[in-house]
Design a protein around this motif. Structure first.
Motif, short mmCIF file in Angstrom:
data_model
loop_
_atom_site.label_atom_id
_atom_site.label_comp_id
_atom_site.label_asym_id
_atom_site.label_seq_id
_atom_site.Cartn_x
_atom_site.Cartn_y
_atom_site.Cartn_z
N ARG A 27 0.93 -1.24 -0.14
CA ARG A 27 0.08 -0.17 -0.20
C ARG A 27 0.76 1.10 0.16
O ARG A 27 1.76 1.36 0.81
CB ARG A 27 -0.83 0.07 1.18
CG ARG A 27 -2.01 -1.24 1.27
CD ARG A 27 -2.83 -0.99 2.17
NE ARG A 27 -3.74 -0.61 1.40
CZ ARG A 27 -5.20 -0.17 1.72
NH1 ARG A 27 -5.19 0.22 3.19
NH2 ARG A 27 -6.09 0.31 1.09
N GLN A 28 0.82 2.05 -0.91
CA GLN A 28 1.62 3.23 -1.19
C GLN A 28 0.88 4.24 -1.35
O GLN A 28 -0.13 4.41 -2.20
CB GLN A 28 2.64 2.95 -2.45
CG GLN A 28 3.72 1.73 -2.35
CD GLN A 28 4.13 1.71 -3.60
OE1 GLN A 28 4.48 2.60 -4.30
NE2 GLN A 28 4.45 0.17 -3.88
N GLU A 29 1.15 5.67 -0.70
CA GLU A 29 0.34 6.73 -0.89
C GLU A 29 1.44 7.76 -0.95
O GLU A 29 2.53 8.08 -0.08
CB GLU A 29 -0.48 7.01 0.31
CG GLU A 29 -1.34 8.14 0.11
CD GLU A 29 -2.20 8.10 1.39
OE1 GLU A 29 -3.36 7.66 1.22
OE2 GLU A 29 -2.16 9.05 2.36
N TYR A 30 1.62 8.77 -1.86
CA TYR A 30 2.44 9.89 -2.01
C TYR A 30 1.80 10.95 -2.74
O TYR A 30 0.87 10.96 -3.47
CB TYR A 30 3.66 9.34 -2.52
CG TYR A 30 3.56 8.72 -3.84
CD1 TYR A 30 3.99 9.65 -5.13
CD2 TYR A 30 3.51 7.48 -4.20
CE1 TYR A 30 3.86 9.17 -6.39
CE2 TYR A 30 3.68 7.18 -5.29
CZ TYR A 30 3.55 8.00 -6.45
OH TYR A 30 3.55 7.20 -7.68
N VAL A 42 -2.73 13.38 -4.83
CA VAL A 42 -2.26 12.23 -3.75
C VAL A 42 -2.31 10.90 -4.72
O VAL A 42 -3.66 10.67 -5.07
CB VAL A 42 -3.11 11.98 -2.54
CG1 VAL A 42 -2.82 10.73 -1.60
CG2 VAL A 42 -3.02 13.28 -1.83
N HIS A 44 -2.36 6.89 -5.08
CA HIS A 44 -2.54 5.60 -4.23
C HIS A 44 -2.19 4.41 -4.97
O HIS A 44 -2.71 4.30 -6.25
CB HIS A 44 -4.01 5.35 -3.59
CG HIS A 44 -4.44 6.67 -2.96
ND1 HIS A 44 -4.49 6.68 -1.81
CD2 HIS A 44 -4.97 7.64 -3.43
CE1 HIS A 44 -4.90 7.76 -1.26
NE2 HIS A 44 -5.44 8.59 -2.07
N HIS A 62 -7.92 15.10 0.09
CA HIS A 62 -7.41 14.17 1.04
C HIS A 62 -7.56 14.43 2.38
O HIS A 62 -7.17 15.28 2.91
CB HIS A 62 -6.01 13.87 0.66
CG HIS A 62 -5.30 12.69 1.12
ND1 HIS A 62 -5.65 11.38 1.12
CD2 HIS A 62 -4.39 12.38 2.22
CE1 HIS A 62 -5.08 10.67 1.69
NE2 HIS A 62 -4.26 11.14 2.40
#
Length: 63
Positions: A27-30, A42, A44, A62
Protein backbone atom coordinates in the motif's frame (compact mmCIF):
# COMPACT_ATOMS: atom_id res chain seq x y z
CA UNK A 1 4.37 -7.42 -13.48
CA UNK A 2 3.94 -3.93 -14.96
CA UNK A 3 6.62 -1.34 -14.31
CA UNK A 4 4.29 1.61 -14.95
CA UNK A 5 0.67 2.59 -14.70
CA UNK A 6 -1.41 5.75 -15.10
CA UNK A 7 -3.98 7.94 -13.39
CA UNK A 8 -6.20 10.78 -14.57
CA UNK A 9 -5.56 14.19 -13.02
CA UNK A 10 -8.81 15.52 -11.50
CA UNK A 11 -7.74 19.11 -12.19
CA UNK A 12 -6.92 18.98 -15.90
CA UNK A 13 -8.18 15.55 -17.04
CA UNK A 14 -4.85 14.43 -18.49
CA UNK A 15 -3.76 10.81 -18.21
CA UNK A 16 -0.43 10.72 -16.35
CA UNK A 17 1.90 7.72 -16.64
CA UNK A 18 3.92 6.92 -13.50
CA UNK A 19 6.57 4.32 -12.68
CA UNK A 20 5.66 1.57 -10.23
CA UNK A 21 7.91 0.25 -7.48
CA UNK A 22 6.58 -2.90 -5.79
CA UNK A 23 9.50 -2.88 -3.34
CA UNK A 24 7.97 0.19 -1.64
CA UNK A 25 5.20 -1.89 -0.07
CA UNK A 26 1.77 -3.28 -0.88
CA UNK A 27 0.00 0.00 0.00
CA UNK A 28 1.64 3.19 -1.19
CA UNK A 29 0.50 6.81 -0.93
CA UNK A 30 2.43 9.90 -1.96
CA UNK A 31 1.91 13.43 -3.30
CA UNK A 32 2.96 14.23 -6.85
CA UNK A 33 2.38 17.42 -8.82
CA UNK A 34 0.68 16.91 -12.17
CA UNK A 35 3.33 17.49 -14.88
CA UNK A 36 0.69 19.22 -17.05
CA UNK A 37 -1.18 21.61 -14.70
CA UNK A 38 1.13 21.48 -11.61
CA UNK A 39 -1.72 20.79 -9.17
CA UNK A 40 -0.83 18.30 -6.41
CA UNK A 41 -2.43 14.85 -6.44
CA UNK A 42 -2.32 12.15 -3.79
CA UNK A 43 -1.36 8.98 -5.65
CA UNK A 44 -2.55 5.65 -4.24
CA UNK A 45 -1.05 2.32 -5.29
CA UNK A 46 -2.39 -0.97 -3.95
CA UNK A 47 -0.62 -4.17 -4.98
CA UNK A 48 -2.77 -7.30 -5.32
CA UNK A 49 -0.45 -10.18 -6.16
CA UNK A 50 1.40 -9.00 -9.31
CA UNK A 51 -1.15 -6.35 -10.28
CA UNK A 52 -1.31 -2.72 -9.16
CA UNK A 53 -4.46 -0.66 -8.65
CA UNK A 54 -3.61 3.03 -9.09
CA UNK A 55 -5.80 6.08 -8.52
CA UNK A 56 -5.40 9.72 -7.55
CA UNK A 57 -7.30 12.42 -5.75
CA UNK A 58 -6.63 16.15 -5.43
CA UNK A 59 -4.47 16.87 -2.39
CA UNK A 60 -6.98 19.38 -0.99
CA UNK A 61 -9.66 16.61 -0.91
CA UNK A 62 -7.42 14.13 0.95
CA UNK A 63 -8.17 13.60 4.63
Amino acid sequence: MDSESSYVCDSCGEEIVIPLDPSSGTRQEYVEDCPVCCNPNVIHVDWLEDEARVWAEPEQDHF
